[in-house]
Design an enzyme around this catalytic site. Structure first.
Site, mmCIF file in Angstrom:
data_model
loop_
_atom_site.group_PDB
_atom_site.id
_atom_site.type_symbol
_atom_site.label_atom_id
_atom_site.label_comp_id
_atom_site.label_asym_id
_atom_site.label_seq_id
_atom_site.Cartn_x
_atom_site.Cartn_y
_atom_site.Cartn_z
ATOM 1 N N ARG A 265 -20.303 4.066 40.711
ATOM 2 C CA ARG A 265 -20.922 2.924 39.749
ATOM 3 C C ARG A 265 -21.548 3.614 38.567
ATOM 4 O O ARG A 265 -22.072 4.493 38.475
ATOM 5 C CB ARG A 265 -22.044 2.257 40.681
ATOM 6 C CG ARG A 265 -21.454 1.477 42.019
ATOM 7 C CD ARG A 265 -22.575 0.770 42.566
ATOM 8 N NE ARG A 265 -22.333 0.576 43.911
ATOM 9 C CZ ARG A 265 -23.071 1.196 45.057
ATOM 10 N NH1 ARG A 265 -23.821 2.146 44.764
ATOM 11 N NH2 ARG A 265 -22.824 0.831 46.138
ATOM 12 N N HIS B 177 -12.954 5.115 40.348
ATOM 13 C CA HIS B 177 -12.797 6.282 41.617
ATOM 14 C C HIS B 177 -12.089 7.304 41.153
ATOM 15 O O HIS B 177 -11.332 7.399 40.369
ATOM 16 C CB HIS B 177 -11.775 5.312 42.530
ATOM 17 C CG HIS B 177 -12.291 3.872 42.861
ATOM 18 N ND1 HIS B 177 -13.728 3.706 43.672
ATOM 19 C CD2 HIS B 177 -11.647 2.768 42.876
ATOM 20 C CE1 HIS B 177 -13.716 2.524 43.956
ATOM 21 N NE2 HIS B 177 -12.530 1.803 43.455
ATOM 22 N N GLU C 137 -5.635 1.972 43.603
ATOM 23 C CA GLU C 137 -5.611 0.827 43.901
ATOM 24 C C GLU C 137 -4.798 -0.192 43.160
ATOM 25 O O GLU C 137 -4.382 0.218 42.090
ATOM 26 C CB GLU C 137 -6.890 0.348 44.582
ATOM 27 C CG GLU C 137 -7.767 0.012 43.348
ATOM 28 C CD GLU C 137 -9.021 -0.396 43.470
ATOM 29 O OE1 GLU C 137 -9.660 -1.206 42.884
ATOM 30 O OE2 GLU C 137 -9.689 0.534 44.399
ATOM 31 N N HIS D 42 -13.250 -0.313 36.325
ATOM 32 C CA HIS D 42 -12.746 -1.622 36.634
ATOM 33 C C HIS D 42 -14.015 -2.250 37.480
ATOM 34 O O HIS D 42 -14.803 -1.564 37.563
ATOM 35 C CB HIS D 42 -11.601 -1.599 37.599
ATOM 36 C CG HIS D 42 -11.936 -0.722 38.870
ATOM 37 N ND1 HIS D 42 -11.928 0.566 38.885
ATOM 38 C CD2 HIS D 42 -11.955 -1.176 40.154
ATOM 39 C CE1 HIS D 42 -12.198 1.022 40.185
ATOM 40 N NE2 HIS D 42 -12.460 -0.157 40.983
#
Length: 312
Positions: free
Chosen positions: A189, A96, A112, A169
């Site tokens: 992705r 991200h 996150e 991740h």
């Protein structure tokens, strides 16, 4: 002032399953349900207040029109998003962007963190990589040298992981996780195991954009939880960052608490209890999600339950 109890939103995913029904009794839309957006003001999934003065209002509506509930916290959008993810199969290897890069897409960045609610034995996550340069990273991706590139970690229930923007991740098969994140829905992705959906279409990859935002070399983040006893209760502070602070409440006897933050997000992951605020008592149970506004002040909790709590 009352707590705001919220209805979750569910999302089908290619990697989803039915653990959200099996564990929490949620009425999920299908056996490919991957995500519960439990507390969300994001336009792609809006939480709605269940009852009380603000019944039927969305979280983003309250953020815009009733900012006093959030102590006038300075953010153009509700800044956090709480999810529960059912990784019935491997999620894509992804990254991200941070706030600055995400502005191009009209989003916040997406830092996150994960609390492992449950998992199968020897379940793994992917967190970080071993490449020393973008060229080396791209070369290993091109050659499919995933075992050489990706850092894998065996996890167990109760583990906590911090995943700042720019970190490679993925959750792998057999993990149920509560995720606290910035309110963003932007993902790049890198690898999706060559899977296709029910129409035979593979999901889009974003290697070029991913390479622009990946930390190179990988930054390792060591988490040292702070554990405090309050009588028989335990309060664990997992992390305090610019984006959020995340706790775990382990409650087994009555506790008087003070809500001294702009707001707090609470998700019960196990057990049942009672919450008393402003002279009213509410039953709370596993699978409930609620927001404690700034004006709630002193409140009391009791019972036998575990909850993940966060605030900005």
């Amino acid at each position: 002032m009352q707590p705001l109890f919220l209805d979750p939103i569910f999302k089908d995913r290619i990697w989803g399953g039915n653990a959200l029904y099996n564990r929490f009794g949620y009425q999920i839309p299908s056996e490919k349900t991957g995500e519960c957006w439990a507390i969300s003001g994001h336009p792609n999934g809006q939480s709605i207040v269940k009852a009380g003065k603000y019944k039927g209002r969305t979280l983003s509506d309250l953020w815009i029109n009733n900012r006093e509930l959030f102590a006038e916290f300075p953010s153009p959008v509700f800044p956090l998003l709480t999810k529960i993810l059912d990784a019935n199969a491997d999620l894509s290897v992804q990254v991200h962007p941070d706030d600055e890069y995400a502005k191009r897409y009209g989003e916040l960045g997406k830092t996150e963190c994960w609390y492992i609610i449950d998992c199968k034995e020897n379940a793994e996550i992917i967190l970080g990589h071993f490449a020393n340069s973008k060229k080396e990273f791209a070369d290993w991706v091109q050659k499919g040298q995933w075992d050489q590139l990706l850092n894998r970690i065996i996890v167990k229930p109760g583990d906590f992981f911090y995943v700042p923007a720019g970190t490679i991740h993925a959750l792998c098969e057999g993990i149920l996780v509560l995720e606290t994140q910035q309110s963003s829905d932007i993902t790049f992705r890198i690898y999706d195991y060559d899977r296709a959906d029910q129409n035979g279409i593979k999901r889009e990859l974003h290697l070029e954009k991913a390479l622009e935002v990946i930390h190179m070399p990988c930054i390792k983040n060591k988490i040292t939880p702070i554990v405090k006893k309050q009588g028989k209760n335990t309060i664990i502070t997992f992390i305090q960052t610019r984006e959020f602070t995340v706790y775990k409440w382990e409650i087994c006897e009555e506790a008087k608490m003070v809500q001294d933050q702009p707001f707090q997000l609470v998700s019960l992951i196990d057990g049942t209890g009672m919450l008393t605020a402003d002279g009213e008592t509410y039953t709370i149970k596993k699978g409930d999600h609620f927001l404690l506004p700034s004006q709630i002040g002193v409140f009391t909790i009791n019972g036998n339950f575990k909850a993940i709590v966060s605030h900005p």
